[in-house]
Write a protein that holds these residues in place. Structure first.
Motif, PDB file in Angstrom:
ATOM      1  N   THR A 168       0.808  -1.223   0.000  1.00 32.50           N
ATOM      2  CA  THR A 168       0.000   0.000   0.000  1.00 32.50           C
ATOM      3  C   THR A 168       0.840   1.273   0.000  1.00 32.50           C
ATOM      4  O   THR A 168       0.290   2.371   0.006  1.00 32.50           O
ATOM      5  N   SER A 169       2.168   1.151  -0.029  1.00 33.58           N
ATOM      6  CA  SER A 169       2.950   2.382   0.167  1.00 33.58           C
ATOM      7  C   SER A 169       2.965   3.287  -1.066  1.00 33.58           C
ATOM      8  O   SER A 169       3.376   4.447  -0.961  1.00 33.58           O
ATOM      9  N   ALA A 170       2.474   2.786  -2.219  1.00 28.38           N
ATOM     10  CA  ALA A 170       2.371   3.679  -3.371  1.00 28.38           C
ATOM     11  C   ALA A 170       0.975   4.295  -3.475  1.00 28.38           C
ATOM     12  O   ALA A 170       0.652   4.962  -4.451  1.00 28.38           O
ATOM     13  N   LEU A 171       0.137   4.070  -2.454  1.00 31.22           N
ATOM     14  CA  LEU A 171      -1.274   4.495  -2.550  1.00 31.22           C
ATOM     15  C   LEU A 171      -1.595   5.610  -1.560  1.00 31.22           C
ATOM     16  O   LEU A 171      -0.960   5.728  -0.518  1.00 31.22           O
ATOM     17  N   ASP A 172      -2.624   6.396  -1.889  1.00 33.60           N
ATOM     18  CA  ASP A 172      -3.029   7.457  -0.967  1.00 33.60           C
ATOM     19  C   ASP A 172      -3.781   6.832   0.223  1.00 33.60           C
ATOM     20  O   ASP A 172      -4.177   5.672   0.163  1.00 33.60           O
ATOM     21  N   PRO A 173      -3.964   7.603   1.316  1.00 34.48           N
ATOM     22  CA  PRO A 173      -4.541   7.019   2.540  1.00 34.48           C
ATOM     23  C   PRO A 173      -5.904   6.352   2.334  1.00 34.48           C
ATOM     24  O   PRO A 173      -6.160   5.278   2.864  1.00 34.48           O
ATOM     25  N   GLN A 174      -6.753   6.976   1.525  1.00 32.92           N
ATOM     26  CA  GLN A 174      -8.097   6.407   1.343  1.00 32.92           C
ATOM     27  C   GLN A 174      -8.035   5.087   0.573  1.00 32.92           C
ATOM     28  O   GLN A 174      -8.688   4.107   0.936  1.00 32.92           O
ATOM     29  N   THR A 175      -7.223   5.071  -0.493  1.00 27.10           N
ATOM     30  CA  THR A 175      -7.076   3.844  -1.278  1.00 27.10           C
ATOM     31  C   THR A 175      -6.399   2.769  -0.425  1.00 27.10           C
ATOM     32  O   THR A 175      -6.758   1.584  -0.506  1.00 27.10           O
ATOM     33  N   THR A 176      -5.432   3.189   0.400  1.00 26.55           N
ATOM     34  CA  THR A 176      -4.780   2.247   1.311  1.00 26.55           C
ATOM     35  C   THR A 176      -5.815   1.555   2.184  1.00 26.55           C
ATOM     36  O   THR A 176      -5.816   0.341   2.337  1.00 26.55           O
ATOM     37  N   ARG A 177      -6.743   2.369   2.733  1.00 29.55           N
ATOM     38  CA  ARG A 177      -7.774   1.784   3.600  1.00 29.55           C
ATOM     39  C   ARG A 177      -8.607   0.749   2.862  1.00 29.55           C
ATOM     40  O   ARG A 177      -8.921  -0.309   3.391  1.00 29.55           O
ATOM     41  N   SER A 178      -8.944   1.041   1.598  1.00 27.86           N
ATOM     42  CA  SER A 178      -9.803   0.096   0.878  1.00 27.86           C
ATOM     43  C   SER A 178      -9.030  -1.183   0.542  1.00 27.86           C
ATOM     44  O   SER A 178      -9.582  -2.282   0.605  1.00 27.86           O
ATOM     45  N   ILE A 179      -7.753  -1.052   0.223  1.00 35.38           N
ATOM     46  CA  ILE A 179      -6.947  -2.256  -0.057  1.00 35.38           C
ATOM     47  C   ILE A 179      -6.755  -3.081   1.223  1.00 35.38           C
ATOM     48  O   ILE A 179      -6.858  -4.309   1.219  1.00 35.38           O
ATOM     49  N   LEU A 180      -6.527  -2.384   2.357  1.00 42.20           N
ATOM     50  CA  LEU A 180      -6.378  -3.112   3.627  1.00 42.20           C
ATOM     51  C   LEU A 180      -7.681  -3.836   3.979  1.00 42.20           C
ATOM     52  O   LEU A 180      -7.663  -4.966   4.465  1.00 42.20           O
ATOM     53  N   GLY A 181      -8.815  -3.169   3.698  1.00 44.73           N
ATOM     54  CA  GLY A 181     -10.114  -3.804   3.929  1.00 44.73           C
ATOM     55  C   GLY A 181     -10.257  -5.068   3.091  1.00 44.73           C
ATOM     56  O   GLY A 181     -10.731  -6.106   3.573  1.00 44.73           O
ATOM     57  N   LEU A 182      -9.802  -4.968   1.841  1.00 41.05           N
ATOM     58  CA  LEU A 182      -9.877  -6.135   0.946  1.00 41.05           C
ATOM     59  C   LEU A 182      -9.000  -7.274   1.481  1.00 41.05           C
ATOM     60  O   LEU A 182      -9.422  -8.436   1.503  1.00 41.05           O
ATOM     61  N   LEU A 183      -7.793  -6.944   1.932  1.00 45.92           N
ATOM     62  CA  LEU A 183      -6.896  -7.981   2.464  1.00 45.92           C
ATOM     63  C   LEU A 183      -7.512  -8.650   3.692  1.00 45.92           C
ATOM     64  O   LEU A 183      -7.421  -9.860   3.875  1.00 45.92           O
ATOM     65  N   LYS A 184      -8.161  -7.848   4.526  1.00 49.37           N
ATOM     66  CA  LYS A 184      -8.823  -8.394   5.718  1.00 49.37           C
ATOM     67  C   LYS A 184      -9.949  -9.352   5.301  1.00 49.37           C
ATOM     68  O   LYS A 184     -10.089 -10.437   5.870  1.00 49.37           O
ATOM     69  N   ASP A 185     -10.747  -8.935   4.302  1.00 48.24           N
ATOM     70  CA  ASP A 185     -11.833  -9.806   3.817  1.00 48.24           C
ATOM     71  C   ASP A 185     -11.274 -11.128   3.296  1.00 48.24           C
ATOM     72  O   ASP A 185     -11.817 -12.203   3.561  1.00 48.24           O
ATOM     73  N   ILE A 186     -10.189 -11.012   2.536  1.00 48.35           N
ATOM     74  CA  ILE A 186      -9.574 -12.218   1.955  1.00 48.35           C
ATOM     75  C   ILE A 186      -9.102 -13.152   3.065  1.00 48.35           C
ATOM     76  O   ILE A 186      -9.309 -14.359   3.023  1.00 48.35           O
ATOM     77  N   ASN A 187      -8.476 -12.551   4.082  1.00 46.69           N
ATOM     78  CA  ASN A 187      -7.991 -13.331   5.226  1.00 46.69           C
ATOM     79  C   ASN A 187      -9.145 -14.053   5.918  1.00 46.69           C
ATOM     80  O   ASN A 187      -9.066 -15.238   6.231  1.00 46.69           O
ATOM     81  N   ARG A 188     -10.248 -13.337   6.114  1.00 46.56           N
ATOM     82  CA  ARG A 188     -11.380 -13.893   6.857  1.00 46.56           C
ATOM     83  C   ARG A 188     -12.180 -14.887   6.029  1.00 46.56           C
ATOM     84  O   ARG A 188     -12.453 -15.992   6.454  1.00 46.56           O
ATOM     85  N   GLU A 189     -12.522 -14.463   4.798  1.00 48.24           N
ATOM     86  CA  GLU A 189     -13.443 -15.275   4.010  1.00 48.24           C
ATOM     87  C   GLU A 189     -12.754 -16.458   3.342  1.00 48.24           C
ATOM     88  O   GLU A 189     -13.298 -17.547   3.268  1.00 48.24           O
ATOM     89  N   LEU A 190     -11.550 -16.240   2.831  1.00 46.40           N
ATOM     90  CA  LEU A 190     -10.856 -17.337   2.143  1.00 46.40           C
ATOM     91  C   LEU A 190      -9.900 -18.072   3.076  1.00 46.40           C
ATOM     92  O   LEU A 190      -9.229 -19.003   2.677  1.00 46.40           O
ATOM     93  N   LYS A 191      -9.829 -17.631   4.329  1.00 46.42           N
ATOM     94  CA  LYS A 191      -8.945 -18.247   5.338  1.00 46.42           C
ATOM     95  C   LYS A 191      -7.495 -18.321   4.854  1.00 46.42           C
ATOM     96  O   LYS A 191      -6.833 -19.348   4.970  1.00 46.42           O
ATOM     97  N   ILE A 192      -7.036 -17.208   4.317  1.00 42.30           N
ATOM     98  CA  ILE A 192      -5.664 -17.159   3.828  1.00 42.30           C
ATOM     99  C   ILE A 192      -4.784 -16.448   4.859  1.00 42.30           C
ATOM    100  O   ILE A 192      -5.150 -15.398   5.385  1.00 42.30           O
ATOM    101  N   THR A 193      -3.655 -17.050   5.169  1.00 44.73           N
ATOM    102  CA  THR A 193      -2.686 -16.441   6.081  1.00 44.73           C
ATOM    103  C   THR A 193      -1.960 -15.328   5.329  1.00 44.73           C
ATOM    104  O   THR A 193      -1.541 -15.528   4.188  1.00 44.73           O
ATOM    105  N   VAL A 194      -1.845 -14.164   5.952  1.00 46.53           N
ATOM    106  CA  VAL A 194      -1.257 -13.019   5.240  1.00 46.53           C
ATOM    107  C   VAL A 194      -0.001 -12.534   5.983  1.00 46.53           C
ATOM    108  O   VAL A 194      -0.036 -12.294   7.185  1.00 46.53           O
ATOM    109  N   LEU A 195       1.092 -12.422   5.245  1.00 43.71           N
ATOM    110  CA  LEU A 195       2.321 -11.833   5.803  1.00 43.71           C
ATOM    111  C   LEU A 195       2.555 -10.504   5.099  1.00 43.71           C
ATOM    112  O   LEU A 195       2.677 -10.447   3.874  1.00 43.71           O
ATOM    113  N   ILE A 196       2.564  -9.432   5.879  1.00 39.65           N
ATOM    114  CA  ILE A 196       2.662  -8.092   5.309  1.00 39.65           C
ATOM    115  C   ILE A 196       3.955  -7.424   5.737  1.00 39.65           C
ATOM    116  O   ILE A 196       4.266  -7.349   6.924  1.00 39.65           O
ATOM    117  N   ILE A 197       4.695  -6.942   4.771  1.00 39.17           N
ATOM    118  CA  ILE A 197       5.900  -6.172   5.046  1.00 39.17           C
ATOM    119  C   ILE A 197       5.544  -4.705   4.853  1.00 39.17           C
ATOM    120  O   ILE A 197       4.950  -4.347   3.838  1.00 39.17           O
TER     121      ILE A 197
END
Ligand SMILES: Nc1ncnc2c1ncn2[C@@H]1O[C@H](COP(=O)(O)OP(=O)(O)OP(=O)(O)O)[C@@H](O)[C@H]1O
Ligand SMILES: [Mg+2]
Length: 343
Positions: A168-197
């Motif tokens: 998300t570091s190339a994105l503005d704060p609002q877009t960052t929030r929406s991408i983080l929301g998507l990653l959270k959904d993916i983690n929860r719904e698809l049960k995918i383990t996420v490693l974020i640097i």
């Protein structure tokens, strides 16, 4: 789910050796979102690239889903990599391919039929909110949309693990929030383990369950996110936490700030509180009970890992014994730390 054991990576640059990773031990629990933070050059990208063997570690073990990747042959590794999706800071999309074709790429490479590809790609377009953009080219997309394509592409081979390097570091704060929301959904719904640097504490604060700090190739601190914010143990983690809570005392105070008490000086205290304590009138209670006055130098309430957390910096004024009694009262209820004195 992901286990790194005594991982070391040395780069040889112009005859000199550079230890990019130095004995890293780290466990990412299955189903969690795990953040690794650190300053530029700390070794974060090297670390995440070792997890899918884009970078071969010099020594140590990388265990993903029970399998030690350092022991695998090239062919075995290619198969295992289907279980590990990765997204990057700069999206890495193919400009000559449409959104649909970019997402389809890993499946094409794996020899899937066009029917199989369609069955896999259509739900991913839905999940990432790209249905209307399926025939657009990367140059016709915003940064956030490009990252959504990269995420969909990483998910195409149904991975168990998603690696995100500064996603998300190339994105503005609002877009960052929406991408983080998507990653959270993916983690929860698809049960995918996420490693974020990341080097952004906001990312850690918003979606991570656990966090580790990397400094000069070494893992210097590791904790669940709440404890990390409540009780940072190293100078560096304290700096990262302060960057996330915008904690800096007012300029008028900073110039009067001293690290040791002197005759007549007053303590400056950092108070951190979680959950229901946020809505309790502890400061006014202390003031009334002990006859002390509080000057608020800085105050912030943040949502950390889904919980309210308050960060307050105050100067406490009054008779020495009353100030002490106020601090004891506060200590019984919330986290209190004397950060300096003013006179
Ligand atoms: N292929 C390479 N050859 C030589 N040195 C490298 C190589 N890749 C990384 N390094 C060095 O290893 C160290 C760690 O680099 P790395 O890219 O992992 O840092 P980082 O934490 O991801 O930094 P940033 O936040 O800037 O992306 C740096 O000193 C870097 O110069
Ligand atoms: Mg990097």
């Amino acid at each position: 789910m992901i286990e790194l054991k005594n991982l070391t990576k040395v780069f040889k640059v112009g005859g000199r050796e550079l230890k990019a990773l130095d004995g890293i031990n780290l466990t990412v629990p299955e189903g969690s979102i795990y953040g690794v933070i650190g300053s530029s050059g700390a070794g974060k990208s090297t670390l995440i690239r070792c997890v899918n063997m884009l970078e071969r570690p010099g020594s140590g073990r990388v265990i993903v889903d029970g399998q030690d990747l350092t022991q695998l042959t090239g062919k075995e590794l290619r198969l295992v990599r289907h279980n590990i999706g990765m997204i990057f800071q700069h999206f890495n999309l193919l400009s000559s391919r449409t959104v649909y074709q970019n997402i389809a790429l890993p499946l094409e490479l794996a020899g899937a039929s066009s029917q199989e590809i369609e069955t896999a790609v259509i739900p991913l377009l839905d999940l990432t909110g790209l249905k209307e953009k399926r025939d657009s080219y990367p140059s016709q997309l915003s940064g956030g949309q490009k990252q959504r394509v990269a995420i969909a592409r990483a998910l195409a081979s149904k991975p168990k693990v998603l690696l995100c390097d500064e996603a998300t570091s190339a994105l503005d704060p609002q877009t960052t929030r929406s991408i983080l929301g998507l990653l959270k959904d993916i983690n929860r719904e698809l049960k995918i383990t996420v490693l974020i640097i990341t080097h952004e504490m906001d990312v850690v604060k918003t979606i991570c369950d656990r966090v580790a700090i990397l400094s000069h190739g070494q893992l210097i601190e590791e904790n669940d996110v709440e404890s990390f914010f409540l009780n940072p143990k190293t100078e560096l983690s304290r700096e990262f936490v302060c960057s996330a809570i915008h904690q800096k005392p007012a300029a008028e105070v900073e110039s009067r700030f001293q690290s040791e008490p002197t005759e007549g000086s007053r303590p400056v205290v950092r108070i951190t509180f979680v959950g229901r304590r946020v809505v309790e009138p502890l400061i006014t209670r202390a003031a009334r009970q002990f006859g002390t006055d509080f000057v608020i130098l800085q105050a912030d309430i943040e949502t950390v890992h889904g919980k309210s957390m308050g960060f307050l910096m105050v100067e406490i004024m009054g008779e020495e014994s009353d100030v002490e009694a106020s601090m004891t009262f506060l200590r019984d209820n919330v986290q209190v730390e004397v950060v300096g004195y003013v006179s």
